[in-house]
Scaffold this active site. Structure first.
Site, PDB file in Angstrom:
ATOM      1  N   ASP A 191       0.862  -1.173   0.000  1.00 53.33           N
ATOM      2  CA  ASP A 191       0.000   0.000   0.000  1.00 53.33           C
ATOM      3  C   ASP A 191       0.906   1.233   0.000  1.00 53.33           C
ATOM      4  O   ASP A 191       2.127   1.142   0.173  1.00 53.33           O
ATOM      5  CB  ASP A 191      -0.986   0.004   1.166  1.00 53.33           C
TER       6      ASP A 191
HETATM    7  C1  NOJ Z   1      -3.915   3.923  -0.104  1.00 55.92           C
HETATM    8  C2  NOJ Z   1      -5.127   3.040  -0.004  1.00 55.92           C
HETATM    9  O1  NOJ Z   1      -5.118   2.336   1.214  1.00 55.92           O
HETATM   10  C3  NOJ Z   1      -5.201   2.043  -1.144  1.00 55.92           C
HETATM   11  O2  NOJ Z   1      -6.404   1.342  -1.039  1.00 55.92           O
HETATM   12  C4  NOJ Z   1      -5.097   2.746  -2.462  1.00 55.92           C
HETATM   13  O3  NOJ Z   1      -5.209   1.836  -3.519  1.00 55.92           O
HETATM   14  C5  NOJ Z   1      -3.766   3.463  -2.519  1.00 55.92           C
HETATM   15  N1  NOJ Z   1      -3.692   4.440  -1.437  1.00 55.92           N
HETATM   16  C6  NOJ Z   1      -3.558   4.170  -3.854  1.00 55.92           C
HETATM   17  O4  NOJ Z   1      -4.416   5.224  -3.986  1.00 55.92           O
END
Ligand code: NOJ
Length: 747
Positions: A289
């Site tokens: 993430d």
């Molecule tokens: C953080 C989020 O937790 C995740 O779900 C997302 O895909 C990414 N950022 C990218 O935006």
């Protein structure tokens, strides 16, 4: 010498590429592996690490920004494998052209959070889950993929398949609710929808099951918070949708921000190597993430960024989203002998494999064709599907004296902060377009389109979403007094549910409740529309309203869909995918809890039992709840047998009759309870559901089947088994309203 060999190999590789160029991109897996391997052999360690590196574009951000002025230079140097947040073909083409300047010309992968639609916004995923309509949900993902793939997107960071039991967590809007069975069905549907027939087709994007794992159990519903739970609970409640996504062929997984039992998920080799890539045989790749590799330092799990990179790659986290930990340290870690190059190769191989499958080596721009993007722009059939999905997502919570549907001859007053809102109809994780204000159908428009020409519709904003300003109250009251019926919109703004949008107070924000109170004083019936990304605490508001529709955030066609329901052109059929609490003090609240040694016998029972002295145990609305304009009667359940052996299947049937005036759809739910087992079992577990559409007066018999396989659970040793004994079989309209029968399965 090395240089010469590399050049020869590269020429060979190019030849293979160009001879493939005219062919259909689908290749056999053996052929594909050979192509991946021949490319891998050409790559320097630096280039390999480059493939593991993902940056956000500078056009859009979905996380904390790390200033970096040299992204283009790094792309041209082959140090970037993927970019996210690159919106539109115009932009993907620019970046891809830079990647093609790199030595090996390996194309970039473009990822984006295409969560509930792309050009056409569909309802929030949680709202879609309320439809319990698996086909419609798959279609929604299919359309999102088609639109996104035509705009240069190869990969969506969806579906979010986290299970959760705490509506304070802002990300509940993004998933399928609290139940593993429903969650798993929806997870698979969304993966199928995004990925279409096969990767490589021009209407397919790679899916990404996230957030692996247990992110939905963040303590206190506070985003990014820690999770501590037994492995049994992890496997029983949180893993099934991930497994379903993997089985459905999800091309990628995303790990998660949280630590799980003391180990950050990003650094968990148990989750990523042992379970996902080992036990489940997952062949795709895992992306971290946003920044979660570097964040292992904050967790106190890695002493510094370098150790974070070491721990993440060793744990099986293949691509680094935005930390730069891999970029900065992996080459050195390999050279120092701390990371096996095999691990790097494995990660690169997984990523290249997907680039080949997508056909990017044949044509890096094949998803980035301006004409195709334009073709997908305002497709009528996509808007129709969005409206259908939105109607199916609405849940009728109350309908006293058949206040709904409305007659078009009534004088209406539309009041509240969302009547004319535009962008708020889309909700969090929607993709903004400059012409949104022209495309989004708000409530005002939806109702106007439905009413006879020349009808006078009253309007007052009444109050803002979340402040103390009461200056609009007087106008709202006078508009209400001139009407027969008040349609009142309340709830959350679209940026109040989503990532980093945890709330401790789930009551209506600002002065909305006061407005309801005042309007109720006019004596006019109130039709309450609740716009929200999560279950809110709305008991007071419900008490003052004649009818209540939970309308979530419904997307581009929101206003049309709500008007269809208000005027009875669609009979509401949504069922809650999450339990609604009476108040925050009941959280976590979910239907499939254990019984405890001292269960309360009823809501007023609190003496030496597991209960609150100031609050009933029962929720405001149970899981699976939703009303209809019509009345469905359930006949008596019949069972094929009450004593069965493990080779037999139990057949259960029930006849549903539409006794009301309107045609409508009922969702018949099947639950079981294992009465006594070697570990305690939930009071109910959803095992199946069927939707039946009935004309007034019509009856249909629904048949379910259950085998012992459906009764499996994780025992103390984490073996997935069933145990002979007594079971309750329950069929009904929601988790609380069921008919129950006892049966026995013997060996
Ligand atoms: C953080 C989020 O937790 C995740 O779900 C997302 O895909 C990414 N950022 C990218 O935006």
């Amino acid at each position: 010498m090395f240089k010469f060999q590399a050049t020869v190999l590269f020429l060979l590789f190019c030849f293979v590429q160009s001879s493939q160029a005219q062919k259909n991109v689908s290749t056999t897996s053996g052929e594909l592996n050979r192509r991946v391997d021949s490319l891998l052999r050409l790559m320097t360690l630096e280039e390999k690490v480059g493939q593991l590196n993902q940056y956000t574009s500078d056009w859009n951000f979905t996380g904390p920004i790390t200033p970096d002025n040299d992204k283009i230079g790094q792309i041209r140097a082959g140090k970037v494998g993927s970019m996210l947040n690159v919106k539109g073909v115009e932009h993907t083409r620019i970046l891809q052209s830079h990647a093609l300047q790199s030595r090996l010309k390996i194309p970039l992968l473009f990822g984006q959070d295409v969560v509930h639609g792309f050009r056409t916004t569909f309802p929030l995923p949680l709202a879609e889950a309320a439809s319990w309509d698996i086909e419609a949900i798959e279609l929604s993902a299919r359309i999102a993929a088609t639109e996104a793939a035509a705009a240069g997107v190869h990969w969506t960071f969806a579906p979010m398949v986290d299970i959760y039991r705490d509506p304070r967590w802002g990300r509940v809007m993004e998933g399928a609710g609290e139940d593993s069975y429903l969650g798993a069905r929806i997870a698979a549907a969304r993966v199928r929808g995004f990925q279409g027939k096969q990767l490589g087709d021009l209407d397919a994007v790679m899916a990404c099951a996230k957030h692996f794992a247990a992110y939905g159990a963040a303590e206190g519903g506070r985003d990014y918070n820690s999770v501590d739970m037994s492995l049994r609970k992890l496997w029983e409640v949180y893993m099934p949708p991930f497994k379903a996504a993997a089985d459905a062929g999800a091309a990628t997984f995303m790990n998660s921000f949280n630590d799980l039992n003391g180990i950050p998920a990003t650094g968990s080799s148990y989750l990523q190597r042992e379970v996902l890539k080992g036990k489940w045989g997952f062949k795709g790749f895992v992306v971290s993430d946003w920044g979660s590799i570097g964040e292992m330092v904050n967790h106190g799990f890695a002493v510094n960024d370098k150790e974070a990179a070491l721990l993440a790659i060793n744990a099986g986290s293949d691509m680094d989203m935005e930390s730069r930990s891999y970029r900065n340290h992996l080459v050195a870690l390999v050279k120092e002998g701390k990371v096996k190059e095999d691990y790097i190769d494995d990660a690169v191989r997984r990523i290249l494999q997907k680039k080949f499958e997508l056909g990017l080596f044949e044509d890096p721009y094949r998803f980035s064709v301006l004409g195709r993007q334009a073709e997908q722009w305002n497709k009528k059939e996509n808007l129709i599907a969005a409206r259908e999905m939105a109607k199916k997502s609405i849940v009728l919570l109350k309908n006293e004296n058949a206040a709904l549907p409305l007659s078009k001859s009534k004088k209406l007053a539309l009041i509240g902060p969302f009547v004319k809102s535009v962008r708020d109809n889309l909700g969090f994780w929607s993709i903004e377009w400059p012409d949104d204000s022209l495309r989004i159908v708000n409530l005002w428009q939806g109702v106007k389109d439905k009413m006879p020409k020349g009808s006078v519709i009253g309007y007052a904003r009444g109050c803002n979403v979340n402040d103390n300003d009461t200056s609009g109250f007087a106008e709202a009251i006078s508009v209400a007094q001139n009407a027969d019926v008040i349609i009142l919109t309340v709830g959350e703004a679209s940026d109040m549910s989503g990532e980093a949008k945890s709330r401790s107070n789930l009551h209506l924000p600002g002065v909305q409740q006061r407005l309801i109170q005042l309007l109720a004083g006019t004596g006019k019936p109130i039709i309450l529309l609740v716009h929200a990304g999560r279950p809110l605490v709305i008991q007071d508001a419900v008490a003052q309203s004649s009818a209540v529709l939970y309308t979530w955030w419904l997307g581009t066609e929101a206003g049309h869909a709500i008007a269809d329901v208000l005027f009875g052109e669609y009979n509401p059929s949504g069922r809650l995918p999450m339990t609604f609490p009476r108040t925050e003090g009941q959280i976590p609240i979910y239907y499939n809890h254990y019984n405890t040694g001292r269960p309360a016998a009823h809501d007023n029972h609190s003496n030496y039992v597991s209960a609150y002295i100031d609050l009933p145990n029962s929720p405001a609305y149970p899981f699976g709840f939703g009303l209809s304009y019509t009345q469905f009667d359930y006949g008596k359940m019949t069972l094929s047998d009450t004593l069965l052996n493990s080779a037999q299947k139990l057949k259960m049937s029930v006849t549903i009759t539409n006794r009301g005036k309107y045609a409508g759809k009922e969702t018949v739910q099947l639950y079981t309870r294992d009465i006594a087992a070697s570990v305690v079992r939930p009071v109910k577990e959803l095992k199946g559901f069927q939707q039946v559409f009935l004309q007034p007066g019509e009856s249909k018999t629904i048949v379910f089947e259950i085998a012992t396989d459906d009764l499996r659970f994780y025992n103390e040793q984490l073996e997935y088994i069933w145990e002979p004994g007594d079971f309750d079989i329950m069929i009904g309209r929601n988790a609380l309203d069921v008919e129950r029968r006892r049966i026995r399965f013997i060996k």
